[in-house]
Design a protein around this motif. Structure first.
Motif, PDB file in Angstrom:
ATOM      1  N   LEU A 325       0.812  -1.212   0.000  1.00 54.08           N
ATOM      2  CA  LEU A 325       0.000   0.000   0.000  1.00 54.08           C
ATOM      3  C   LEU A 325       0.847   1.265   0.000  1.00 54.08           C
ATOM      4  CD1 LEU A 325      -2.522  -1.037   2.820  1.00 54.08           C
ATOM      5  CD2 LEU A 325      -2.774  -1.403   0.369  1.00 54.08           C
ATOM      6  N   ILE A 326       2.112   1.149   0.361  1.00 52.83           N
ATOM      7  CA  ILE A 326       2.991   2.315   0.525  1.00 52.83           C
ATOM      8  C   ILE A 326       3.133   3.063  -0.800  1.00 52.83           C
ATOM      9  CG2 ILE A 326       5.374   3.021   1.015  1.00 52.83           C
ATOM     10  CD1 ILE A 326       5.505   0.686   3.008  1.00 52.83           C
ATOM     11  N   GLY A 327       3.047   4.389  -0.702  1.00 58.40           N
ATOM     12  CA  GLY A 327       3.219   5.226  -1.888  1.00 58.40           C
ATOM     13  C   GLY A 327       1.921   5.626  -2.556  1.00 58.40           C
ATOM     14  N   ARG A 328       0.835   4.913  -2.219  1.00 56.14           N
ATOM     15  CA  ARG A 328      -0.484   5.259  -2.759  1.00 56.14           C
ATOM     16  C   ARG A 328      -1.407   5.632  -1.616  1.00 56.14           C
ATOM     17  NH1 ARG A 328      -2.536   0.380  -6.162  1.00 56.14           N
ATOM     18  NH2 ARG A 328      -1.764  -0.740  -4.334  1.00 56.14           N
ATOM     19  N   SER A 329      -2.415   6.441  -1.915  1.00 59.25           N
ATOM     20  CA  SER A 329      -3.317   6.911  -0.872  1.00 59.25           C
ATOM     21  C   SER A 329      -4.322   5.835  -0.480  1.00 59.25           C
ATOM     22  CB  SER A 329      -4.070   8.155  -1.346  1.00 59.25           C
ATOM     23  OG  SER A 329      -4.993   7.813  -2.369  1.00 59.25           O
ATOM     24  N   ILE A 330      -5.030   6.104   0.612  1.00 53.66           N
ATOM     25  CA  ILE A 330      -6.082   5.190   1.071  1.00 53.66           C
ATOM     26  C   ILE A 330      -7.161   5.054   0.006  1.00 53.66           C
ATOM     27  CG2 ILE A 330      -7.958   4.941   2.757  1.00 53.66           C
ATOM     28  CD1 ILE A 330      -6.047   6.264   4.807  1.00 53.66           C
ATOM     29  N   GLY A 349       3.890   9.549  13.247  1.00 55.40           N
ATOM     30  CA  GLY A 349       4.775  10.122  14.253  1.00 55.40           C
ATOM     31  C   GLY A 349       3.944  10.748  15.353  1.00 55.40           C
ATOM     32  N   ILE A 350       4.190  12.017  15.642  1.00 59.37           N
ATOM     33  CA  ILE A 350       3.423  12.698  16.691  1.00 59.37           C
ATOM     34  C   ILE A 350       2.189  13.392  16.117  1.00 59.37           C
ATOM     35  CG2 ILE A 350       5.427  13.060  18.167  1.00 59.37           C
ATOM     36  CD1 ILE A 350       5.540  15.943  17.146  1.00 59.37           C
ATOM     37  N   ARG A 351       2.026  13.368  14.802  1.00 58.14           N
ATOM     38  CA  ARG A 351       0.880  14.022  14.158  1.00 58.14           C
ATOM     39  C   ARG A 351      -0.305  13.068  14.077  1.00 58.14           C
ATOM     40  NH1 ARG A 351       2.260  15.097   8.484  1.00 58.14           N
ATOM     41  NH2 ARG A 351       0.179  16.038   8.412  1.00 58.14           N
ATOM     42  N   THR A 352      -1.463  13.571  14.474  1.00 56.74           N
ATOM     43  CA  THR A 352      -2.704  12.830  14.279  1.00 56.74           C
ATOM     44  C   THR A 352      -3.529  13.586  13.247  1.00 56.74           C
ATOM     45  OG1 THR A 352      -2.712  11.984  16.540  1.00 56.74           O
ATOM     46  CG2 THR A 352      -4.803  11.953  15.363  1.00 56.74           C
ATOM     47  N   VAL A 353      -3.872  12.924  12.155  1.00 59.59           N
ATOM     48  CA  VAL A 353      -4.573  13.558  11.048  1.00 59.59           C
ATOM     49  C   VAL A 353      -5.958  12.936  10.923  1.00 59.59           C
ATOM     50  CG1 VAL A 353      -4.465  14.210   8.607  1.00 59.59           C
ATOM     51  CG2 VAL A 353      -2.344  13.782   9.879  1.00 59.59           C
ATOM     52  N   VAL A 354      -6.985  13.777  11.023  1.00 61.09           N
ATOM     53  CA  VAL A 354      -8.362  13.292  10.967  1.00 61.09           C
ATOM     54  C   VAL A 354      -9.053  13.771   9.694  1.00 61.09           C
ATOM     55  CG1 VAL A 354     -10.556  13.171  12.224  1.00 61.09           C
ATOM     56  CG2 VAL A 354      -8.422  13.336  13.485  1.00 61.09           C
ATOM     57  N   GLU A 355      -8.520  14.816   9.092  1.00 61.55           N
ATOM     58  CA  GLU A 355      -9.156  15.416   7.924  1.00 61.55           C
ATOM     59  C   GLU A 355      -8.183  15.434   6.761  1.00 61.55           C
ATOM     60  OE1 GLU A 355     -12.208  19.175   7.306  1.00 61.55           O
ATOM     61  OE2 GLU A 355     -10.686  19.251   8.847  1.00 61.55           O
ATOM     62  N   GLY A 356      -8.627  14.933   5.598  1.00 65.90           N
ATOM     63  CA  GLY A 356      -7.814  14.995   4.392  1.00 65.90           C
ATOM     64  C   GLY A 356      -6.758  13.927   4.270  1.00 65.90           C
ATOM     65  N   PHE A 357      -6.677  13.007   5.234  1.00 60.61           N
ATOM     66  CA  PHE A 357      -5.630  11.982   5.201  1.00 60.61           C
ATOM     67  C   PHE A 357      -5.884  10.929   4.135  1.00 60.61           C
ATOM     68  CE2 PHE A 357      -8.834  10.424   8.130  1.00 60.61           C
ATOM     69  CZ  PHE A 357      -8.984   9.101   7.744  1.00 60.61           C
ATOM     70  N   GLN A 358      -7.143  10.819   3.664  1.00 58.12           N
ATOM     71  CA  GLN A 358      -7.480   9.774   2.696  1.00 58.12           C
ATOM     72  C   GLN A 358      -6.691   9.904   1.395  1.00 58.12           C
ATOM     73  OE1 GLN A 358      -9.682  11.695   4.266  1.00 58.12           O
ATOM     74  NE2 GLN A 358     -11.305  10.465   5.197  1.00 58.12           N
ATOM     75  N   ASN A 359      -6.239  11.119   1.101  1.00 51.17           N
ATOM     76  CA  ASN A 359      -5.509  11.330  -0.152  1.00 51.17           C
ATOM     77  C   ASN A 359      -3.999  11.471   0.047  1.00 51.17           C
ATOM     78  OD1 ASN A 359      -7.834  11.398  -1.937  1.00 51.17           O
ATOM     79  ND2 ASN A 359      -8.361  13.342  -0.963  1.00 51.17           N
ATOM     80  N   MET A 360      -3.538  11.245   1.301  1.00 42.66           N
ATOM     81  CA  MET A 360      -2.100  11.299   1.561  1.00 42.66           C
ATOM     82  C   MET A 360      -1.457   9.964   1.200  1.00 42.66           C
ATOM     83  SD  MET A 360      -2.299  13.181   5.313  1.00 42.66           S
ATOM     84  CE  MET A 360      -0.603  12.724   5.708  1.00 42.66           C
ATOM     85  N   PRO A 361      -0.284   9.970   0.569  1.00 45.02           N
ATOM     86  CA  PRO A 361       0.399   8.704   0.293  1.00 45.02           C
ATOM     87  C   PRO A 361       0.704   7.952   1.591  1.00 45.02           C
ATOM     88  CG  PRO A 361       1.409  10.505  -0.941  1.00 45.02           C
ATOM     89  CD  PRO A 361       0.461  11.133   0.031  1.00 45.02           C
ATOM     90  N   VAL A 362       0.427   6.672   1.603  1.00 50.76           N
ATOM     91  CA  VAL A 362       0.670   5.835   2.779  1.00 50.76           C
ATOM     92  C   VAL A 362       2.167   5.636   2.964  1.00 50.76           C
ATOM     93  CG1 VAL A 362       0.317   3.535   3.778  1.00 50.76           C
ATOM     94  CG2 VAL A 362      -1.554   4.674   2.547  1.00 50.76           C
ATOM     95  N   GLU A 363       2.630   5.713   4.227  1.00 51.53           N
ATOM     96  CA  GLU A 363       4.035   5.496   4.544  1.00 51.53           C
ATOM     97  C   GLU A 363       4.178   4.359   5.547  1.00 51.53           C
ATOM     98  OE1 GLU A 363       5.900   9.038   5.942  1.00 51.53           O
ATOM     99  OE2 GLU A 363       5.407  10.217   4.154  1.00 51.53           O
ATOM    100  N   ALA A 364       5.331   3.687   5.515  1.00 51.41           N
ATOM    101  CA  ALA A 364       5.618   2.641   6.505  1.00 51.41           C
ATOM    102  C   ALA A 364       5.608   3.254   7.899  1.00 51.41           C
ATOM    103  CB  ALA A 364       6.973   2.004   6.220  1.00 51.41           C
ATOM    104  N   GLY A 365       4.982   2.554   8.843  1.00 51.05           N
ATOM    105  CA  GLY A 365       4.901   3.046  10.213  1.00 51.05           C
ATOM    106  C   GLY A 365       3.672   3.872  10.497  1.00 51.05           C
ATOM    107  N   ASP A 366       2.892   4.231   9.462  1.00 50.65           N
ATOM    108  CA  ASP A 366       1.626   4.936   9.689  1.00 50.65           C
ATOM    109  C   ASP A 366       0.713   4.067  10.550  1.00 50.65           C
ATOM    110  OD1 ASP A 366       2.313   7.130   8.236  1.00 50.65           O
ATOM    111  OD2 ASP A 366       1.138   6.632   6.459  1.00 50.65           O
ATOM    112  N   VAL A 367       0.007   4.713  11.483  1.00 48.57           N
ATOM    113  CA  VAL A 367      -0.944   3.987  12.334  1.00 48.57           C
ATOM    114  C   VAL A 367      -2.352   4.404  11.921  1.00 48.57           C
ATOM    115  CG1 VAL A 367      -1.659   3.449  14.687  1.00 48.57           C
ATOM    116  CG2 VAL A 367       0.726   4.033  14.219  1.00 48.57           C
ATOM    117  N   PHE A 368      -3.142   3.438  11.469  1.00 49.13           N
ATOM    118  CA  PHE A 368      -4.527   3.690  11.079  1.00 49.13           C
ATOM    119  C   PHE A 368      -5.459   3.326  12.232  1.00 49.13           C
ATOM    120  CE2 PHE A 368      -3.740   2.718   6.288  1.00 49.13           C
ATOM    121  CZ  PHE A 368      -3.062   3.915   6.159  1.00 49.13           C
TER     122      PHE A 368
END
Length: 599
Positions: A325-330, A349-368
């Motif tokens: 999944l890495i490199g492509r968005s949700i 990391g220390i950022r929690t994203v609730v809005e607009g994250f669906q279109n962010m490229p997925v990275e290793a270590g991301d917590v869903f």
């Protein structure tokens, strides 16, 4: 002289790009190789020679062999030992975690070892009421320390050995790293037990995932009036997400006087008076409730219970390092369709994203934060794309093959250790036998290799070639400058200088890339002193694996960073003293075990 500056310019540009993370590390490495070929500093054959280098072949083989130990359940046995013996005290628990992951990492991929043990540690933490963040940094650091013990424990060890062979010296043997590696592992373990774990601040994780991921400001309850344009249409066809930017999490429907909970599948038809718990921007809902298509219920605080029931669960899922999944968005991955779960929020990391994250490229270590039926969460846990915390489910293990997989791994190690086969030949032979005997599925071979690591190593190798004396001589030129400045203080001070410099750059780039950059320079420095290269190269291998200062310095740190609720400074606070201790130990041990001998 101009060539030296060009090579240094390419190196500095690569370092800046590695540190900025604007471009993926493997892409940067390939760009470096291409630029060197285009400018004529290496030939085409030399530019692509990294892909056939014995060190790269060995790393590929180790990924496959490691997957065989995982698939047959050998690695899971270690997790069971921690569950069985680690619950007596905090000291014993920290000891069991670090010695277990360290032992695994000496012979298998350390990232895989960390991923296997994360769910186990969450369960232990919950059972013992012991803070999970007191366990995850020791887990990650233990995996890095364990890799120092053997030739195959970590890529820097292999790369240094092959670099020695390429320059006419004998390479390191399988257990040549053990005298220094074991001492450093034990000292590191004692440090974490008696000092390090006290430096980790206790940050209690909120039992309510909705609070932990700060969802309350984005959760609302709306009712669909009879006049709504969204009723009598499927969720997919009514375009409510496109219009209002909301995701339907639950549907409450009155059926024969009873409130029923409906799973919001795309083909579910919305009916008048349905109550929906939705995630999205509340201000946008307020603006749209005047159009008579929705009615916003009085604002209230939501808890996990509002989003779960006997069938529906909330869980945290960490994106694996080799996830496809890495490199492509949700959205591009269509995770809802793929796994039957809804991603409610993302922690990076220390950022929690609730809005607009669906279109962010997925990275290793991301917590869903995901919501779904129990069987969907289980399928997620079984997937190689995720590690689901608090869930011990994993893909089916072929336990009958466990003894065979262990024997193959032992024979592979022994054949290399005794000099019967080169480590690359022994590794590929062992991987082939693992596959032919069914310890590894044929179709899984390529999925088990972390190709980004392979391309990173292969792409950076031409830089070392361009720096040697047969090309630009930049490594020797830099070595002469360093020796002229520090050489009067003796080889021990030079050893410390190499160690410190390698330690610094390995915090901002991969340990393999740091080794490929510093290795040729250290080799030239030893030549400048008229000494054999072994103590200097051992210092490079050890210092390249001291990725303790930042969470981005190693994938194992990234895996625990978000899910452990750490802050960036936590790694500096705990890792800084550990690096200083390892430096002191190395400066004492290396000259004893690998004395400064004339060429």
């Amino acid at each position: 002289m101009t060539d030296h500056y060009v090579i240094i310019g390419i190196t500095i540009a690569a370092l800046i790009l590695f540190a900025s993370e604007i471009i993926r590390a493997d892409f940067i490495a390939i760009f470096v190789a291409l630029i060197l070929m285009i400018l004529g500093y290496v030939t085409v054959n030399e530019g692509f020679s990294g892909f056939s280098n014995p060190a790269v072949i060995t790393v590929i083989a180790m990924f496959i062999l490691s997957s065989g130990l995982v698939r047959t359940g050998v690695a899971d046995y270690v997790a069971k030992l921690i569950l069985k013996f680690g619950g007596k005290s905090a000291i014993l628990l920290t000891f069991m975690v670090m010695i277990s992951v360290g032992s695994m990492s000496a012979f298998m991929n350390n990232i895989g070892a960390v991923a296997i043990l994360i769910p186990t540690l969450f369960i232990i933490s919950e059972n013992l009421k012991y803070p999970i963040n007191k366990l995850l940094i020791p887990l990650s650091f233990g995996s890095l320390l364990g890799g120092l013990v053997t030739l195959i424990g970590t890529p820097p060890n292999l790369l240094i050995s092959i670099l020695l062979e390429d320059n006419g010296f004998s390479g390191f043997k399988m257990f040549d790293f053990a005298p220094t590696g074991l001492v450093i592992l034990v000292i590191g373990l004692l440090y974490m037990i008696f000092i390090g774990r006290y430096l980790i601040p206790v940050r209690e994780r909120d039992n309510q995932l909705t609070k932990q991921f700060r969802l309350n400001n984005y959760l609302s309850e709306v009712t669909l009036p009879e006049s709504s344009k969204y009723v009598n249409k499927t969720i997919q066809d009514c375009k409510i997400h496109d219009d209002l930017g909301i995701t339907i999490l639950r549907i409450q429907r009155n059926i024969d006087g009873k409130t029923e909970i409906i799973d919001p599948k795309p083909d579910i038809i919305l009916l008048p008076n349905d109550k929906l718990i939705v995630e999205g921007n509340i201000s946008k809902l307020i603006d749209n409730q005047n159009d008579k298509h929705i009615q916003l219920t009085t604002s209230r605080k939501f808890s996990d219970n509002d989003l779960t029931d006997n069938e529906i669960e909330l869980s945290e899922a960490v994106v694996s390092n080799n996830s496809h999944l890495i490199g492509r968005s949700i959205v591009e991955n269509d995770i809802h369709k793929l796994y039957g779960v809804i991603v409610l929020a993302l922690k990076r990391g220390i950022r929690t994203v609730v809005e607009g994250f669906q279109n962010m490229p997925v990275e290793a270590g991301d917590v869903f934060l995901v919501q779904g039926k129990r069987e969907s969460i289980t399928n997620l846990a079984l997937s190689p794309d995720f590690t689901v915390v608090n869930r011990l489910e994993h893909d089916p293990r072929n336990l009958k093959k466990a003894p065979l997989a262990l024997i193959i791994m032992i024979l592979t190690i022994l054949s290399a250790a005794l000099g019967l086969l080169h480590i690359s030949v022994a590794g590929i032979l062992g991987a082939l036998i693992m596959t032919l005997t069914g310890c590894v599925k044929i179709e899984d071979i390529y999925n088990n290799v972390e190709w980004r690591v392979i391309f990173l190593i292969a792409g950076m190798m031409p830089l070392g070639i361009a720096m040697d004396n047969n090309h630009t001589g930049t490594a020797q030129w830099l070595a002469n400058i360093v020796v002229s400045q520090v050489g009067d203080y003796g080889p021990l001070v030079m050893l410390g200088t190499i160690f410190i410099f390698t330690t610094i750059i390995t915090q901002i780039m991969s340990n393999a890339a740091a080794t490929l950059l510093i290795g040729p320079i250290a080799l030239a420095i030893s030549s400048g002193f008229g000494l054999q290269p072994y103590p200097f190269m051992m210092a490079v291998a050890i210092s390249a694996s001291t990725s303790f200062l930042t969470p981005i310095s190693h994938q194992a740190n990234m895996l625990v960073y978000g899910v452990g609720n750490y802050k960036f400074m936590d790694f500096i606070r705990v890792g800084g003293p550990l690096i200083l201790i390892i430096l002191i130990i190395s400066l004492i041990l290396i000259p004893i075990i690998w004395p400064f001998k004339p060429l």
